[in-house]
Design a protein around this motif. Sequence first.
Motif, PDB file in Angstrom:
ATOM      1  N   GLY A 136      19.163  77.102  94.404  1.00 45.19           N
ATOM      2  CA  GLY A 136      18.148  76.572  95.304  1.00 45.19           C
ATOM      3  C   GLY A 136      18.163  77.342  96.611  1.00 45.19           C
ATOM      4  O   GLY A 136      19.200  77.854  97.036  1.00 45.19           O
ATOM      5  N   GLN A 137      16.994  77.419  97.274  1.00 47.28           N
ATOM      6  CA  GLN A 137      16.905  78.154  98.538  1.00 47.28           C
ATOM      7  C   GLN A 137      16.403  77.223  99.637  1.00 47.28           C
ATOM      8  O   GLN A 137      15.321  76.645  99.519  1.00 47.28           O
ATOM      9  CB  GLN A 137      15.975  79.364  98.413  1.00 47.28           C
ATOM     10  N   PHE A 138      17.211  77.128 100.708  1.00 49.04           N
ATOM     11  CA  PHE A 138      16.924  76.203 101.792  1.00 49.04           C
ATOM     12  C   PHE A 138      17.072  76.918 103.140  1.00 49.04           C
ATOM     13  O   PHE A 138      17.986  77.729 103.315  1.00 49.04           O
ATOM     14  CB  PHE A 138      17.897  75.009 101.761  1.00 49.04           C
ATOM     15  N   TYR A 139      16.196  76.571 104.059  1.00 47.48           N
ATOM     16  CA  TYR A 139      16.290  77.070 105.422  1.00 47.48           C
ATOM     17  C   TYR A 139      16.066  75.901 106.363  1.00 47.48           C
ATOM     18  O   TYR A 139      15.198  75.049 106.130  1.00 47.48           O
ATOM     19  CB  TYR A 139      15.242  78.164 105.681  1.00 47.48           C
ATOM     20  N   GLY A 140      16.868  75.851 107.433  1.00 48.48           N
ATOM     21  CA  GLY A 140      16.715  74.774 108.393  1.00 48.48           C
ATOM     22  C   GLY A 140      17.701  74.919 109.521  1.00 48.48           C
ATOM     23  O   GLY A 140      18.506  75.869 109.564  1.00 48.48           O
ATOM     24  N   ARG A 141      17.660  73.974 110.432  1.00 48.85           N
ATOM     25  CA  ARG A 141      18.568  74.011 111.575  1.00 48.85           C
ATOM     26  C   ARG A 141      20.013  73.901 111.115  1.00 48.85           C
ATOM     27  O   ARG A 141      20.315  73.259 110.107  1.00 48.85           O
ATOM     28  CB  ARG A 141      18.244  72.863 112.528  1.00 48.85           C
ATOM     29  N   ASP A 142      20.907  74.540 111.858  1.00 51.03           N
ATOM     30  CA  ASP A 142      22.338  74.485 111.566  1.00 51.03           C
ATOM     31  C   ASP A 142      22.607  74.885 110.119  1.00 51.03           C
ATOM     32  O   ASP A 142      23.310  74.208 109.373  1.00 51.03           O
ATOM     33  CB  ASP A 142      22.874  73.072 111.846  1.00 51.03           C
ATOM     34  N   ASN A 143      22.019  76.013 109.714  1.00 51.14           N
ATOM     35  CA  ASN A 143      22.207  76.532 108.350  1.00 51.14           C
ATOM     36  C   ASN A 143      21.815  75.516 107.279  1.00 51.14           C
ATOM     37  O   ASN A 143      22.558  75.263 106.331  1.00 51.14           O
ATOM     38  CB  ASN A 143      23.657  77.000 108.133  1.00 51.14           C
ATOM     39  N   ALA A 144      20.632  74.955 107.449  1.00 55.36           N
ATOM     40  CA  ALA A 144      20.064  73.987 106.492  1.00 55.36           C
ATOM     41  C   ALA A 144      20.889  72.715 106.387  1.00 55.36           C
ATOM     42  O   ALA A 144      20.875  72.034 105.359  1.00 55.36           O
ATOM     43  CB  ALA A 144      19.882  74.614 105.115  1.00 55.36           C
ATOM     44  N   ASN A 145      21.589  72.390 107.472  1.00 54.43           N
ATOM     45  CA  ASN A 145      22.309  71.121 107.529  1.00 54.43           C
ATOM     46  C   ASN A 145      21.459  70.022 108.153  1.00 54.43           C
ATOM     47  O   ASN A 145      21.658  68.841 107.860  1.00 54.43           O
ATOM     48  CB  ASN A 145      23.608  71.284 108.333  1.00 54.43           C
ATOM     49  N   LEU A 146      20.516  70.419 109.013  1.00 52.06           N
ATOM     50  CA  LEU A 146      19.712  69.444 109.728  1.00 52.06           C
ATOM     51  C   LEU A 146      18.223  69.688 109.488  1.00 52.06           C
ATOM     52  O   LEU A 146      17.757  70.827 109.497  1.00 52.06           O
ATOM     53  CB  LEU A 146      20.004  69.514 111.235  1.00 52.06           C
ATOM     54  N   ALA A 147      17.493  68.599 109.270  1.00 50.61           N
ATOM     55  CA  ALA A 147      16.053  68.700 109.097  1.00 50.61           C
ATOM     56  C   ALA A 147      15.392  69.021 110.442  1.00 50.61           C
ATOM     57  O   ALA A 147      15.953  68.704 111.491  1.00 50.61           O
ATOM     58  CB  ALA A 147      15.515  67.388 108.536  1.00 50.61           C
ATOM     59  N   PRO A 148      14.199  69.628 110.395  1.00 53.00           N
ATOM     60  CA  PRO A 148      13.380  69.960 109.235  1.00 53.00           C
ATOM     61  C   PRO A 148      14.034  71.033 108.356  1.00 53.00           C
ATOM     62  O   PRO A 148      14.662  71.967 108.865  1.00 53.00           O
ATOM     63  CB  PRO A 148      12.082  70.495 109.834  1.00 53.00           C
ATOM     64  N   ILE A 149      13.869  70.862 107.041  1.00 53.54           N
ATOM     65  CA  ILE A 149      14.428  71.807 106.078  1.00 53.54           C
ATOM     66  C   ILE A 149      13.301  72.327 105.185  1.00 53.54           C
ATOM     67  O   ILE A 149      12.498  71.554 104.656  1.00 53.54           O
ATOM     68  CB  ILE A 149      15.520  71.146 105.215  1.00 53.54           C
ATOM     69  N   THR A 150      13.260  73.633 105.050  1.00 51.70           N
ATOM     70  CA  THR A 150      12.301  74.294 104.175  1.00 51.70           C
ATOM     71  C   THR A 150      12.948  74.542 102.814  1.00 51.70           C
ATOM     72  O   THR A 150      14.103  74.989 102.744  1.00 51.70           O
ATOM     73  CB  THR A 150      11.852  75.635 104.773  1.00 51.70           C
ATOM     74  N   VAL A 151      12.212  74.242 101.759  1.00 50.49           N
ATOM     75  CA  VAL A 151      12.688  74.490 100.392  1.00 50.49           C
ATOM     76  C   VAL A 151      11.779  75.548  99.783  1.00 50.49           C
ATOM     77  O   VAL A 151      10.571  75.332  99.631  1.00 50.49           O
ATOM     78  CB  VAL A 151      12.638  73.212  99.531  1.00 50.49           C
TER      79      VAL A 151
END
Length: 428
Positions: A136-151
């Motif tokens: 899976g590929q995720f991008y977000g604040r704090d290395n995809a730890n905090l939302a908003p999160i892009t998938v």
Amino acid sequence: MQLKIESKSNLTGEVNVPGDKSISHRAVMLGALAQGKTEIEGFLTGEDCLSTVKAFQALGVEVDGVGTEAMTIHGKGLAGLEEADDVLDLGNSGTTMRLMLGILAGQDFYSVVTGDDSLRSRPMARVTEPLAEMNGQFYGRDNANLAPITVLGGQQLKVMQYRSPVASAQVKSSILLAGLYADGVTEVIEPAKSRDHTERMLEYFGANVEVDGLAVKVEGKPELKGQKVIVPGDISSAAFLMVAGLITSGSEILIKNVGLNPTRSGVIDALEQMNANLELLNQREVNGEPIADIIVKSSQLQGIVIDGELIPLLIDEIPILAIAASQAEGKTVIKDAEELRVKETDRIDAMVKELTKLGVEVIEREDGMEIVGKQTIQGGAKCRSYDDHRVAMSLAIAGLIAEEPVIIENAECINISFPNFEELLTEL
């Protein structure tokens, strides 16, 4: 909204609590991923579960009866969801976000999930990191730890065996739901048993699921079929009325049709250890979930130690158990409950502060609290809800035995899981 609670005794009557929050979420999710119609009875119309409904509507799923306890989900199949034309706002629901991340990881389209201030502060790496191992590929604040999160969709997910560092139904469920999109068998192994609604419902909808102790396996690419789901009463909601009946004098309350899933019923075990006058009646099973009626009567409670493997089975009930502990003979110690610090609020900190405000002697621990029993709830205070429904309702139950009225500020958060809480208390 302020909620004012005054001292009351002799609580009596028969009540039904709202539908189980965990089961309501999952019924919508699996109904959306199944072929055909899923009819849901007893759906919890609280804000969190409606966030799940709105998210799937945005993904192209048709839903009849939105906002009512009787809904029909017109399933799209595993590959039938559509790209939303806007960010998916999941409100305050951590369950929705963590489970949705597992589902969205397997789609072939782009998604962004966010939520309110509280949800945007809660840790999501516990699911995005293992899901990334599945491709899976995720991008977000704090290395995809905090939302908003892009998938970023379009990735073929890989099976994995994941040893979870925490006993968390949300982590386990997110990975199992992602596993539906992988070729082969995905396995999650936990350090202790967490609630198993996802496994039960996956099997009920036709997935090939294997449970072996602390390990759960699901086979990818199943053909899920729509089902009829009867949602039992939520034991987490019932717990507030159970404790109300136990700590007020001259009380006897019958709570009907409550879900007694063994991975959720730790509150029953704890209260029985505390010498609660509590009985389970008419035990039966509905769509793979055990249910019963619960009768409670005023009791002389005893302090106990709540820890270890019992904690995951009652993690949501600890705030109301703290109220029960304040009226028990002797000290109650709650430990191994660090998970409480990453809920809607830091529930350890919140309950310690508000109990202290009400005159209760309580000591904060890093992983829980110690509560001295047989204490007088002084009341006469304005308490904070911390925008946390379980904190707000726990403080309301404390108000039933307070010397002076207790006022809970920002009590509208109760609608997240128990929209008719005040109405049922008044009825009793």
